[in-house]
Design an enzyme around this catalytic site. Structure first.
Site, short mmCIF file in Angstrom:
data_model
loop_
_atom_site.label_atom_id
_atom_site.label_comp_id
_atom_site.label_asym_id
_atom_site.label_seq_id
_atom_site.Cartn_x
_atom_site.Cartn_y
_atom_site.Cartn_z
N ASP A 13 0.98 -1.28 0.03
CA ASP A 13 0.05 0.03 -0.13
C ASP A 13 0.91 1.30 0.02
O ASP A 13 0.34 2.40 0.50
CB ASP A 13 -1.08 -0.03 1.20
CG ASP A 13 -1.78 -1.11 1.22
OD1 ASP A 13 -2.15 -1.74 0.31
OD2 ASP A 13 -1.79 -1.77 2.47
N GLU A 14 2.18 1.19 -0.59
CA GLU A 14 2.93 2.44 -0.71
C GLU A 14 2.52 3.50 -1.82
O GLU A 14 2.96 4.56 -1.76
CB GLU A 14 4.36 1.98 -0.89
CG GLU A 14 5.06 1.15 0.02
CD GLU A 14 4.82 -0.15 -0.08
OE1 GLU A 14 4.10 -0.73 -0.96
OE2 GLU A 14 5.47 -1.16 0.45
N LYS A 16 2.17 2.23 -5.31
CA LYS A 16 2.93 1.91 -6.31
C LYS A 16 1.98 2.04 -7.53
O LYS A 16 2.60 2.48 -8.71
CB LYS A 16 3.19 0.44 -6.11
CG LYS A 16 3.97 0.08 -5.19
CD LYS A 16 4.32 -1.55 -5.06
CE LYS A 16 3.12 -2.19 -4.59
NZ LYS A 16 2.78 -2.16 -2.95
N ALA A 39 -3.72 -7.78 -3.97
CA ALA A 39 -3.27 -6.38 -4.18
C ALA A 39 -4.41 -5.66 -4.66
O ALA A 39 -5.51 -6.13 -5.25
CB ALA A 39 -2.26 -6.38 -5.42
N GLY A 40 -4.51 -4.26 -4.69
CA GLY A 40 -5.12 -3.31 -4.85
C GLY A 40 -4.34 -1.93 -5.28
O GLY A 40 -4.02 -1.52 -4.35
N GLN A 224 2.08 -5.87 -3.16
CA GLN A 224 2.33 -5.95 -1.57
C GLN A 224 3.72 -5.22 -1.35
O GLN A 224 3.95 -4.28 -1.97
CB GLN A 224 2.55 -7.47 -1.20
CG GLN A 224 0.96 -8.03 -0.88
CD GLN A 224 0.84 -8.79 -2.34
OE1 GLN A 224 1.43 -9.54 -2.99
NE2 GLN A 224 -0.52 -8.56 -2.69
N ARG A 305 -6.26 0.48 7.72
CA ARG A 305 -4.75 0.16 8.05
C ARG A 305 -4.12 0.91 9.25
O ARG A 305 -4.68 1.78 9.63
CB ARG A 305 -4.06 0.80 6.70
CG ARG A 305 -4.46 0.13 5.34
CD ARG A 305 -3.74 0.83 4.15
NE ARG A 305 -4.21 0.41 3.00
CZ ARG A 305 -4.51 0.83 1.84
NH1 ARG A 305 -4.06 2.25 1.93
NH2 ARG A 305 -4.86 0.56 0.68
N GLY A 415 0.06 13.66 -4.37
CA GLY A 415 -1.58 13.68 -4.29
C GLY A 415 -2.00 12.52 -5.18
O GLY A 415 -1.07 11.71 -5.50
P1 IMP Z 1 -2.59 -12.83 1.81
O1 IMP Z 1 -1.70 -12.08 0.97
O2 IMP Z 1 -4.08 -12.34 1.41
O3 IMP Z 1 -2.25 -14.14 2.19
O4 IMP Z 1 -2.21 -12.07 3.29
C1 IMP Z 1 -1.12 -12.18 3.96
C2 IMP Z 1 -0.75 -10.68 4.74
O5 IMP Z 1 -0.58 -9.69 3.67
C3 IMP Z 1 -1.98 -10.09 5.50
O6 IMP Z 1 -1.27 -9.45 6.48
C4 IMP Z 1 -2.46 -8.92 4.43
O7 IMP Z 1 -2.96 -8.01 4.93
C5 IMP Z 1 -1.23 -8.52 3.76
N1 IMP Z 1 -1.58 -8.27 2.29
C6 IMP Z 1 -1.86 -8.84 1.31
N2 IMP Z 1 -1.88 -8.09 0.02
C7 IMP Z 1 -1.58 -6.85 0.54
C8 IMP Z 1 -1.62 -5.71 -0.21
O8 IMP Z 1 -1.84 -5.32 -1.35
N3 IMP Z 1 -1.28 -4.48 0.56
C9 IMP Z 1 -1.24 -4.70 1.89
N4 IMP Z 1 -1.28 -5.94 2.62
C10 IMP Z 1 -1.57 -6.83 1.99
#
Ligand code: IMP
Length: 430
Positions: A13-14, A16, A39-40, A224, A305, A415
């Site tokens: 969540d930096e 990217k 991811a999002g 991530q 978060r 921003g």
């Molecule tokens: P998983 O990837 O769903 O197995 O989750 C493992 C850990 O990674 C958990 O703490 C999630 O909250 C974190 N996590 C997974 N994807 C993201 C992301 O895109 N951003 C932030 N944290 C993430």
């Protein structure tokens, strides 16, 4: 043949997505190498917000080839939904998308197994996104996973699925008392997905290799962050893939000598979603303020978060693990108006000062941050586009981070919008 890897330096969540969106303008290919729809990536274009989970954000630019590499785990239902949403919003998807035939698929039993496993862990749970990411990688490593290529071969798929569903059903029933799955129903559903996705399946590594040999720019997008990397993160509170830059080679099928540079993405403060140690976490009003101002709610799960100060100890670890040649600093504007900005430069661990990032999550849990204080700035940095226009103390903050990490800032995001960016150093020549 410049190939730039953009990887998160913290717990994801930096920001990217926005940087990749900018860099994509100068690249021919944008590729993802690991993770899945956990991811999002948020990109704002002309006040329109796009959240992408699986498709590289390069898709929002005309004439770019987007590649989903073999290291990614794909939930086909999610991928198709994402494609449909983009198409409905006028983004064409056709020859501009290649999905590696070797990418593994997330199956319905992966999500069920993950949910059951997490509930058994109680307070010690990882706090995953619940997308079945971990179990899909488990099957990959156990050599029983189902890949893109497999669903394009129905007899082989049916046989492999039958065994996998039986195994999963037994596990779900015996260990967790949870209901199982009907292999025929899953088979029919995934065959439908195969029909829709078939035209995109290809050899991702070959496509990238060819572009690089032709001298084209390739942008490689991490999901991530390094501190969630399966090997280099805060294990076991990590994701199940190689989120750091090293994963780009195995996750795409290209050689290490092909990578020209890795750029780290660093948020001006720190956030984390889910469980696990976080030494600079702020449990107070200031943490709440950062969450509010920074809109720190998960793009995938909507979870709030956890927020805290910047941590040079963990960032130094990230710089080394990735071999970052530069960094992009994001969300600087969220710190506007603070009197003092604290930055953690060491940990107090069991009565001793350390500047090393502990390998063990239990040790990191015991670490107390040692802070240095920098003066904040009162002026707004929101939307600033030139380095000289930043308040002096904001420039001092950036320079201080550069000095501590021993690498320069390439970009500073001020921003959400595409153009709210200071570019200090271009990574791709046009
Ligand atoms: P998983 O990837 O769903 O197995 O989750 C493992 C850990 O990674 C958990 O703490 C999630 O909250 C974190 N996590 C997974 N994807 C993201 C992301 O895109 N951003 C932030 N944290 C993430």
């Amino acid at each position: 043949m410049p190939a730039l890897v953009v990887a998160g330096a913290q717990w994801g969540d930096e920001g990217k997505g926005k940087l990749v969106d900018y860099l994509a303008m100068r690249a021919r290919i944008v590729a993802r190498y690991q993770g899945g729809h956990n991811a999002g990536h948020t990109v704002v274009i002309n006040d329109e917000k796009f959240i992408l989970h699986l498709i590289p954000s390069g898709i929002l630019h005309e004439g770019k080839l987007c590649v989903i590499g073999n290291g990614v785990v794909i939930d086909p239902a999610c991928l198709i939904e994402e494609m449909d949403v983009l198409i409905a919003r006028g983004v064409p998807i056709g020859d501009n998308l290649v999905i590696s035939q070797n990418a593994h698929l997330i199956m319905p039993y992966h999500m069920a197994l993950e949910a059951a496993g997490e509930s058994l862990m109680g307070a010690k749970k990882i706090g995953t996104t619940g997308r079945g990411i971990g179990p899909a990688y488990v099957d990959k490593m156990a050599r029983c996973g189902i890949r893109m290529a497999d669903i394009l071969n129905p007899p082989l798929f049916r046989e492999r699925l039958r065994v996998n569903v039986e195994k999963a059903n037994r596990l779900l029933a015996c260990l967790y008392g949870a209901p199982g799955f009907d292999p025929d129903e899953v088979f029919d559903r995934y065959l439908g997905y195969a029909k829709r996705l078939e035209r995109y399946a290809g050899n991702a590594g070959e496509v990238i290799d060819r572009a690089l040999r032709e001298g084209q720019n390739v942008l490689i997008e991490g999901a991530q962050g390094t501190l969630l990397d399966i090997d280099h993160g805060t294990y076991p509170y990590v994701t199940s893939s190689s989120a750091s830059a090293g994963g780009a080679c195995t996750g795409l099928g290209i050689g290490p000598a092909m990578i020209t540079k890795a750029m780290g993405v660093i948020k001006a403060y720190t956030t984390r979603v889910g469980g696990g140690p976080f030494p600079t976490e702020l449990d107070d009003e200031l943490g709440e303020q950062l969450r509010r101002r920074g809109g720190e709610y998960g793009a995938t799960t909507g979870r709030p978060r956890r927020c805290g100060w910047l941590d040079i100890v963990s960032l130094t670890h990230s710089v080394r693990v990735n071999g970052f040649g530069g960094f992009a600093l994001t969300k600087l504007d969220i710190l506007d108006g603070l009197d003092v900005i604290k930055v953690c430069t060491a940990y107090m661990l069991d009565g001793k000062i350390t500047r090393e990032f502990p390998a063990d999550a239990a040790a990191l849990e015991r670490c107390r941050p040692v802070y240095e204080e920098l003066a904040g700035w009162k002026e707004s940095t929101a939307g600033v586009r030139r380095w000289e226009d930043l308040p002096e103390n904001a420039r001092i903050y950036v320079g201080w981070i550069e000095e501590r990490l021993g690498i320069g800032a390439d970009m500073i995001a001020t921003g959400q919008r595409r153009d709210e960016l200071i570019v200090k150093r271009e990574n791709f020549q046009p």
